[in-house]
Design a protein around this motif. Structure first.
Motif, PDB file in Angstrom:
ATOM      1  N   GLY A  53     -45.155 -23.270   3.818  1.00 39.86           N
ATOM      2  CA  GLY A  53     -45.806 -22.266   4.647  1.00 39.86           C
ATOM      3  C   GLY A  53     -46.366 -21.123   3.820  1.00 39.86           C
ATOM      4  N   TRP A  54     -47.120 -20.282   4.495  1.00 44.27           N
ATOM      5  CA  TRP A  54     -47.640 -19.054   3.901  1.00 44.27           C
ATOM      6  C   TRP A  54     -47.218 -17.880   4.773  1.00 44.27           C
ATOM      7  CZ3 TRP A  54     -50.167 -18.644  -0.713  1.00 44.27           C
ATOM      8  CH2 TRP A  54     -50.667 -19.815  -1.287  1.00 44.27           C
ATOM      9  N   PHE A  95     -45.272 -14.272   9.236  1.00 42.11           N
ATOM     10  CA  PHE A  95     -45.698 -15.664   9.153  1.00 42.11           C
ATOM     11  C   PHE A  95     -47.211 -15.765   9.300  1.00 42.11           C
ATOM     12  CE2 PHE A  95     -45.949 -20.098   9.759  1.00 42.11           C
ATOM     13  CZ  PHE A  95     -46.698 -20.336  10.915  1.00 42.11           C
ATOM     14  N   ALA A 132     -49.019 -19.289   8.273  1.00 43.83           N
ATOM     15  CA  ALA A 132     -49.321 -20.697   8.561  1.00 43.83           C
ATOM     16  C   ALA A 132     -48.216 -21.576   7.991  1.00 43.83           C
ATOM     17  CB  ALA A 132     -50.665 -21.092   7.960  1.00 43.83           C
ATOM     18  N   ALA A 133     -48.050 -22.748   8.606  1.00 46.43           N
ATOM     19  CA  ALA A 133     -47.034 -23.692   8.151  1.00 46.43           C
ATOM     20  C   ALA A 133     -47.555 -25.106   8.290  1.00 46.43           C
ATOM     21  CB  ALA A 133     -45.742 -23.524   8.942  1.00 46.43           C
ATOM     22  N   THR A 193     -49.493 -28.737  11.809  1.00 43.26           N
ATOM     23  CA  THR A 193     -49.728 -27.399  11.273  1.00 43.26           C
ATOM     24  C   THR A 193     -49.512 -26.357  12.365  1.00 43.26           C
ATOM     25  OG1 THR A 193     -52.096 -27.594  11.744  1.00 43.26           O
ATOM     26  CG2 THR A 193     -51.372 -28.165   9.522  1.00 43.26           C
ATOM     27  N   TYR A 194     -49.155 -25.165  11.943  1.00 43.59           N
ATOM     28  CA  TYR A 194     -48.927 -24.067  12.878  1.00 43.59           C
ATOM     29  C   TYR A 194     -49.522 -22.796  12.288  1.00 43.59           C
ATOM     30  CZ  TYR A 194     -45.715 -27.297  15.069  1.00 43.59           C
ATOM     31  OH  TYR A 194     -45.187 -28.392  15.701  1.00 43.59           O
ATOM     32  N   TYR A 195     -50.029 -21.944  13.167  1.00 43.87           N
ATOM     33  CA  TYR A 195     -50.688 -20.729  12.709  1.00 43.87           C
ATOM     34  C   TYR A 195     -50.264 -19.536  13.557  1.00 43.87           C
ATOM     35  CZ  TYR A 195     -53.759 -24.020  10.341  1.00 43.87           C
ATOM     36  OH  TYR A 195     -54.246 -25.029   9.548  1.00 43.87           O
ATOM     37  N   ILE A 232     -54.375 -24.488   6.689  1.00 38.82           N
ATOM     38  CA  ILE A 232     -53.391 -24.845   5.677  1.00 38.82           C
ATOM     39  C   ILE A 232     -53.462 -26.346   5.425  1.00 38.82           C
ATOM     40  CG2 ILE A 232     -51.533 -25.158   7.380  1.00 38.82           C
ATOM     41  CD1 ILE A 232     -49.575 -24.062   5.270  1.00 38.82           C
ATOM     42  N   CYS A 242     -46.280 -17.948  -0.864  1.00 44.94           N
ATOM     43  CA  CYS A 242     -46.029 -19.344  -0.579  1.00 44.94           C
ATOM     44  C   CYS A 242     -44.536 -19.503  -0.309  1.00 44.94           C
ATOM     45  CB  CYS A 242     -46.446 -20.190  -1.771  1.00 44.94           C
ATOM     46  SG  CYS A 242     -46.240 -21.965  -1.562  1.00 44.94           S
ATOM     47  N   TYR A 263     -40.228 -26.901   9.978  1.00 44.25           N
ATOM     48  CA  TYR A 263     -41.373 -26.055   9.658  1.00 44.25           C
ATOM     49  C   TYR A 263     -40.914 -24.714   9.108  1.00 44.25           C
ATOM     50  CZ  TYR A 263     -43.129 -29.617  12.733  1.00 44.25           C
ATOM     51  OH  TYR A 263     -43.399 -30.835  13.301  1.00 44.25           O
ATOM     52  N   THR A 298     -41.602 -21.514   9.451  1.00 42.04           N
ATOM     53  CA  THR A 298     -42.285 -20.533  10.289  1.00 42.04           C
ATOM     54  C   THR A 298     -41.527 -19.217  10.413  1.00 42.04           C
ATOM     55  OG1 THR A 298     -41.255 -21.519  12.236  1.00 42.04           O
ATOM     56  CG2 THR A 298     -43.467 -22.286  11.657  1.00 42.04           C
TER      57      THR A 298
END
Length: 126
Positions: free
Chosen positions: A37-38, A49, A51-52, A60-62, A72, A98, A106, A108
């Protein structure tokens, strides 16, 4: 132990694009499940959080604030994760980190992250 090294941070004008990269070492994505994730932290604010992405890359998740603008991705053969950022806004200015989480699931939430990079600075000018 896993080491994460971010790169790609820079000064960019509002509306511009930037691509961040994260290189992982110490454990290969092909052999070990790791969710990535980022996160980002703006001056005077808490880390949040962004993105993952799942180990397979299939999910993916944002954060709502970046949905539709950031993407991502990961390359398990190269042990890398990327964050493509477009339509950047001044409020995207932050240090971007990162993050890696052992196993499936995830990354997140900060509390679930097992490894952090040292961060790369993104500055968006208006």
């Amino acid at each position: 132990q896993v080491q994460l090294v971010e790169s790609g941070g820079s000064l960019v004008q509002a509306g511009g694009s930037l691509r961040l990269s994260c290189a992982a070492s110490g454990r290969t994505f092909m052999a070990y499940a790791m969710a990535m994730g980022w996160f980002r932290q703006a001056p005077g604010k808490e880390r949040e959080f962004v993105a993952a992405i799942s180990w397979s890359g299939g999910s993916t998740y944002y954060a709502d604030s970046v949905k539709g603008r950031f993407t991502i991705s990961r390359d398990n053969a190269k042990n890398t994760v990327h964050l493509q950022m477009s339509s950047l806004k001044p409020e995207d200015t932050a240090v971007y980190y990162c993050a890696a989480k052992n196993g499936l699931g995830y990354a997140t939430h900060s509390s679930t992250v097992d490894y952090w990079g040292k961060g790369t600075l993104v500055t968006v000018s208006s």
